[in-house]
Design a protein around this motif. Structure first.
Motif, PDB file in Angstrom:
ATOM      1  N   LYS A 263       0.866  -1.188   0.000  1.00  0.00           N
ATOM      2  CA  LYS A 263       0.000   0.000   0.000  1.00  0.00           C
ATOM      3  C   LYS A 263       0.900   1.235   0.000  1.00  0.00           C
ATOM      4  O   LYS A 263       1.796   1.366   0.838  1.00  0.00           O
ATOM      5  N   THR A 298      -3.478   4.839  -2.204  1.00  0.00           N
ATOM      6  CA  THR A 298      -4.502   5.621  -1.514  1.00  0.00           C
ATOM      7  C   THR A 298      -4.496   7.055  -2.018  1.00  0.00           C
ATOM      8  O   THR A 298      -3.448   7.642  -2.270  1.00  0.00           O
ATOM      9  N   CYS A 304      -9.261   5.010  -3.527  1.00  0.00           N
ATOM     10  CA  CYS A 304      -8.010   4.284  -3.780  1.00  0.00           C
ATOM     11  C   CYS A 304      -8.020   3.667  -5.171  1.00  0.00           C
ATOM     12  O   CYS A 304      -9.068   3.493  -5.787  1.00  0.00           O
ATOM     13  N   GLY A 317     -14.054   7.092  -2.531  1.00  0.00           N
ATOM     14  CA  GLY A 317     -13.928   7.325  -1.100  1.00  0.00           C
ATOM     15  C   GLY A 317     -15.197   7.913  -0.526  1.00  0.00           C
ATOM     16  O   GLY A 317     -16.188   8.135  -1.241  1.00  0.00           O
ATOM     17  N   PHE A 332      -7.189   2.414   6.773  1.00  0.00           N
ATOM     18  CA  PHE A 332      -7.445   1.797   5.475  1.00  0.00           C
ATOM     19  C   PHE A 332      -6.782   0.419   5.398  1.00  0.00           C
ATOM     20  O   PHE A 332      -7.408  -0.564   4.982  1.00  0.00           O
ATOM     21  N   ALA A 360     -12.635  -0.554   3.343  1.00  0.00           N
ATOM     22  CA  ALA A 360     -11.375   0.026   3.811  1.00  0.00           C
ATOM     23  C   ALA A 360     -11.378   1.541   3.661  1.00  0.00           C
ATOM     24  O   ALA A 360     -10.886   2.268   4.543  1.00  0.00           O
ATOM     25  N   ASN A 361     -11.930   2.042   2.555  1.00  0.00           N
ATOM     26  CA  ASN A 361     -12.029   3.494   2.367  1.00  0.00           C
ATOM     27  C   ASN A 361     -12.868   4.137   3.469  1.00  0.00           C
ATOM     28  O   ASN A 361     -12.548   5.224   3.962  1.00  0.00           O
ATOM     29  N   GLY A 364     -10.844   4.522   6.655  1.00  0.00           N
ATOM     30  CA  GLY A 364      -9.974   5.686   6.611  1.00  0.00           C
ATOM     31  C   GLY A 364     -10.741   6.979   6.785  1.00  0.00           C
ATOM     32  O   GLY A 364     -10.306   7.893   7.500  1.00  0.00           O
TER      33      GLY A 364
END
Length: 392
Positions: A263, A298, A304, A317, A332, A360-361, A364
């Protein structure tokens, strides 16, 4: 790919219960007294624990279905420290009227993030044999992270970082670690059994800066690789910690080709490619090595990008009001690793991978709404709620 309230494609495990650091590192009396005060001093509310005696489950995880699990699914290696975050944004460190103490350190953030999401995680690293070190060990334990791999150094302090926040919530760092305990972890202190039994071994690049931690890092990753564990790498560039930009670039890339999942941010792409356009897919593909399973880029509030051998794309996002971006990238990473640890076949299924990346977005995005890293990491319930309605 809309998510409906009646169905969810994500799988989650229950909270885990973990053991204390070994009594040989500190007396039971001292450790108990720190445990009692750690939540209030750090500003963290511990997740509800199962009504079971810890003494009956030393070193074991306990899931919501009543089964025991010998080893954490994700082991995170590296630094854990104290972030001092100004209470007022947009001021220099000298002008900030006060600071909020917050536990941090990218690998530790990821470990706690996974546990908050209902996953199973462990942290391996070193802190000082001091009040901050004991506080951090207890924060891991209280957040259901296995801390058996933590070590305490009697001759070095726990690292500190003062964080400057711009009016937009972006960060600049000033570190106190000359040397700090995290830099002094030795290969002989590694819990290799914990590493070899994991599904995923996650790490950054800060542990490559100095010896003996660099050798410990390389040995840990080698042991994981030989055991068939997936290697996850977030360079987490912090240039002020490196002797030079060239040294940082060389060392970050020195372990690049061993990772299965990487990442990176747009800024890190520009740095590693010496100024090339991070939005150009041709440039990004230069960083995709032959054995890499997944490369993630990201883009903050924009979401992302993802790249595999067979497919690539972008996942949107969530737009939120930004207070502090500290820990957003780690949240994330926690979000995607929590999903991959349950089902690695996501790496071959683009539709399901995109759903996991949307999750995951959201992790974050929710993290930037509060100050500090670990205190702001979201729960599974908060993330799913954010995905089902607009976040304000």
């Amino acid at each position: 790919m809309a998510l409906q309230a009646t169905t969810t494609t994500f799988c989650f495990s229950g909270h885990t219960l973990r053991s204390n650091p070994p009594d040989s590192l500190t007396s039971k009396r001292r450790f108990s007294s720190i445990k009692a005060s750690s939540s209030s001093s750090s500003g963290i509310s511990s997740p509800p624990l199962l009504s079971l005696s810890r003494s009956n489950l030393i070193g074991r995880a306990f899931s919501s279905d009543g089964s025991t699990q010998e080893s954490p699914s994700v082991v995170c290696f590296g630094e854990m420290l104290i972030d001092f975050v100004p209470t007022t944004s947009g001021l220099s460190l000298a002008d900030a009227p006060a600071f909020k103490k917050a536990p941090g350190g990218a690998p530790a953030n990821v470990a706690v993030g996974i546990a908050r999401l209902g996953g199973s995680s462990a942290f391996i690293g070193k802190v000082g044999e001091d009040e901050f070190g004991y506080m951090l060990a207890n924060i891991l334990k209280d957040n259901n992270v296995n801390n058996e791999g933590m070590r305490f150094d009697p001759g070095a302090r726990t690292a500190l970082a003062f964080v400057t926040l711009t009016s937009e919530g972006e960060r600049e760092f000033m570190f106190y670690r000359n040397p700090s305990a995290d830099m002094l972890l030795q290969e002989s202190e590694l819990d290799l059994d914990l590493i070899k039994k994991a599904k995923i071994f996650h790490y950054g690049s800060i542990s490559l800066i100095t010896e003996p931690c660099k050798s410990a890092h390389i040995a840990a990753a080698k042991a994981a690789k030989e055991a068939g564990v997936i290697l996850s790498y977030d360079p987490n560039l912090r240039l002020p910690l490196w002797p030079s930009a060239e040294n940082a670039r060389d060392q970050i890339l020195s372990i690049w080709d061993t990772a299965d999942i990487i990442k990176i941010s747009e800024e890190e792409i520009e740095f590693l490619t010496k100024g090339e356009d991070p939005y150009d897919d041709t440039v990004v593909r230069k960083l995709f090595h032959p054995k890499l399973k997944l490369l993630l880029v990201t883009e903050g509030p924009e979401g992302c990008r993802y790249y595999t051998k067979d497919f690539s794309g972008r996942v949107r996002g969530l737009k939120v009001e930004v207070v502090d971006t500290t820990g957003a990238g780690d949240a994330f990473v926690a979000g995607i690793l929590s999903q991959l640890s349950l089902d690695l076949s996501l790496l071959q299924d683009e539709e399901r991978l995109r759903e996991a990346l949307l999750f995951a977005n959201a992790c974050g995005a929710l993290t930037v709404k509060e100050r500090g890293a670990i205190p702001a990491l979201p729960t599974k319930e908060a993330v799913l709620e954010a995905l089902l309605k607009p976040v304000i």
